[in-house]
Write a protein that holds these residues in place. Structure first.
Motif, PDB file in Angstrom:
ATOM      1  N   SER A 172     -96.748 -36.686  44.497  1.00 54.07           N
ATOM      2  CA  SER A 172     -95.478 -37.166  43.981  1.00 54.07           C
ATOM      3  C   SER A 172     -95.248 -38.610  44.429  1.00 54.07           C
ATOM      4  O   SER A 172     -96.218 -39.359  44.588  1.00 54.07           O
ATOM      5  CB  SER A 172     -94.353 -36.235  44.441  1.00 54.07           C
ATOM      6  N   GLN A 218     -90.305 -36.652  41.671  1.00 50.71           N
ATOM      7  CA  GLN A 218     -89.709 -35.384  42.086  1.00 50.71           C
ATOM      8  C   GLN A 218     -88.568 -34.952  41.166  1.00 50.71           C
ATOM      9  O   GLN A 218     -88.531 -33.808  40.681  1.00 50.71           O
ATOM     10  CB  GLN A 218     -89.203 -35.491  43.531  1.00 50.71           C
ATOM     11  N   TYR A 235     -87.078 -28.823  45.255  1.00 51.88           N
ATOM     12  CA  TYR A 235     -88.362 -29.355  45.731  1.00 51.88           C
ATOM     13  C   TYR A 235     -88.266 -29.729  47.197  1.00 51.88           C
ATOM     14  O   TYR A 235     -87.203 -29.997  47.727  1.00 51.88           O
ATOM     15  CB  TYR A 235     -88.835 -30.551  44.897  1.00 51.88           C
ATOM     16  N   ASN A 237     -90.288 -32.262  49.915  1.00 52.85           N
ATOM     17  CA  ASN A 237     -91.263 -33.321  50.135  1.00 52.85           C
ATOM     18  C   ASN A 237     -92.114 -33.017  51.358  1.00 52.85           C
ATOM     19  O   ASN A 237     -91.604 -32.570  52.389  1.00 52.85           O
ATOM     20  CB  ASN A 237     -90.566 -34.667  50.331  1.00 52.85           C
ATOM     21  N   GLY A 241     -93.200 -37.463  50.931  1.00 52.42           N
ATOM     22  CA  GLY A 241     -93.133 -37.496  49.470  1.00 52.42           C
ATOM     23  C   GLY A 241     -94.458 -37.789  48.796  1.00 52.42           C
ATOM     24  O   GLY A 241     -94.520 -37.835  47.558  1.00 52.42           O
ATOM     25  N   ALA A 244     -95.238 -33.032  46.907  1.00 54.00           N
ATOM     26  CA  ALA A 244     -93.999 -32.262  46.840  1.00 54.00           C
ATOM     27  C   ALA A 244     -94.291 -30.852  46.338  1.00 54.00           C
ATOM     28  O   ALA A 244     -95.190 -30.648  45.512  1.00 54.00           O
ATOM     29  CB  ALA A 244     -92.983 -32.937  45.923  1.00 54.00           C
TER      30      ALA A 244
END
Length: 251
Positions: A172, A218, A235, A237, A241, A244
């Motif tokens: 992500s 995301q 979601y 992370n 990040g 994700a």
């Protein structure tokens, strides 16, 4: 009338028609299949194993569940699921790429892991399972390679039973600019060189790096999941990040 094969899409940073993308992605994974796990360990510094373990926890698999794992690759998620579903459960280990599925199947067989797995060639955009047939659907590091993500998500929703859960583990967008710049430098400078050194194939890993940047962030992926019918979409992370875990329920 425009032919479906004339519609354009992205293959990494290139613009190609959809038919060509399917063939190009298939060739990429045919190329990388023999050393896929070695490259995953090198590229992620081993973190992919921790990401997958966390993803399985988020999936909340129970004894007796039927689980569809899409884009199974070499079977890392499936291996983690076997004890969770137990003798009464079922796991569909699937991939659109025969070379990847063969490597994954042979790897699990060599480790004596057979039951309760069924191996299937499956296109996530057209899943050959009945409506309401699965308790869980999982896909790890595969959704970004799907041309029509909306269609694939609708198919995942269709095959889930009421009370079923989808888990998507995917690269992500880093949450800070500093991390993003470091990650970009590593991705574009190091990963294709690793591909060249290990597999004599920098191009396939250049595509994989670019495909991550073209994947929805995301919030955008969460929105696509809601549009496909999923509820309570959330979601988490991981590693700032870079990766994700997205989850959504069908009620």
């Amino acid at each position: 009338m425009t032919n479906v094969h004339d519609k354009s899409t992205h293959f990494g940073y290139q613009t190609v028609n959809e038919h060509d993308k399917t063939e190009k992605v298939a060739q990429v994974f045919k190329n990388v299949a023999p050393r896929y796990n070695v490259m995953n360990d090198l590229m992620s510094l081993g973190l992919h194993r921790l990401w997958k373990q966390r993803a399985i926890l988020e999936t909340d698999i129970k004894k007796g569940h039927t689980v569809l794992d899409l884009a199974s690759g070499t079977g890392d998620l499936v291996k983690l699921m076997v004890k969770k579903v137990g003798e009464t459960g079922c796991i569909y280990m699937t991939d659109i790429n025969e070379a990847m599925l063969t490597v994954g199947r042979d790897r699990l067989i060599d480790q004596g892991i057979l039951h309760p797995i069924q191996f299937m060639l499956v296109d996530a955009e057209s899943i050959p399972l009945p409506d309401l047939s699965c308790d869980r659907v999982t896909i790890a590091f595969g959704l970004r390679n799907v041309t029509h993500k909306e269609q694939a998500l609708r198919e995942m929703h269709r095959v889930l039973k009421p009370g079923g859960k989808l888990m998507v583990l995917e690269f992500s967008k880093p949450v800070t600019k500093v991390l993003a710049s470091v990650y970009d430098a590593y991705s574009f400078s190091v990963i294709p060189k690793l591909g060249q050194f290990i597999l004599n194939d920098a191009a396939s890993y250049q595509y994989l790096v670019e495909s991550i940047r073209m994947h929805p962030d995301q919030d955008s992926l969460a929105a696509l999941m809601r549009e496909a019918g999923f509820e309570d979409v959330a979601y988490r992370n991981l590693t700032g990040g870079i990766v994700a875990i997205h989850t959504g329920w069908k009620y």
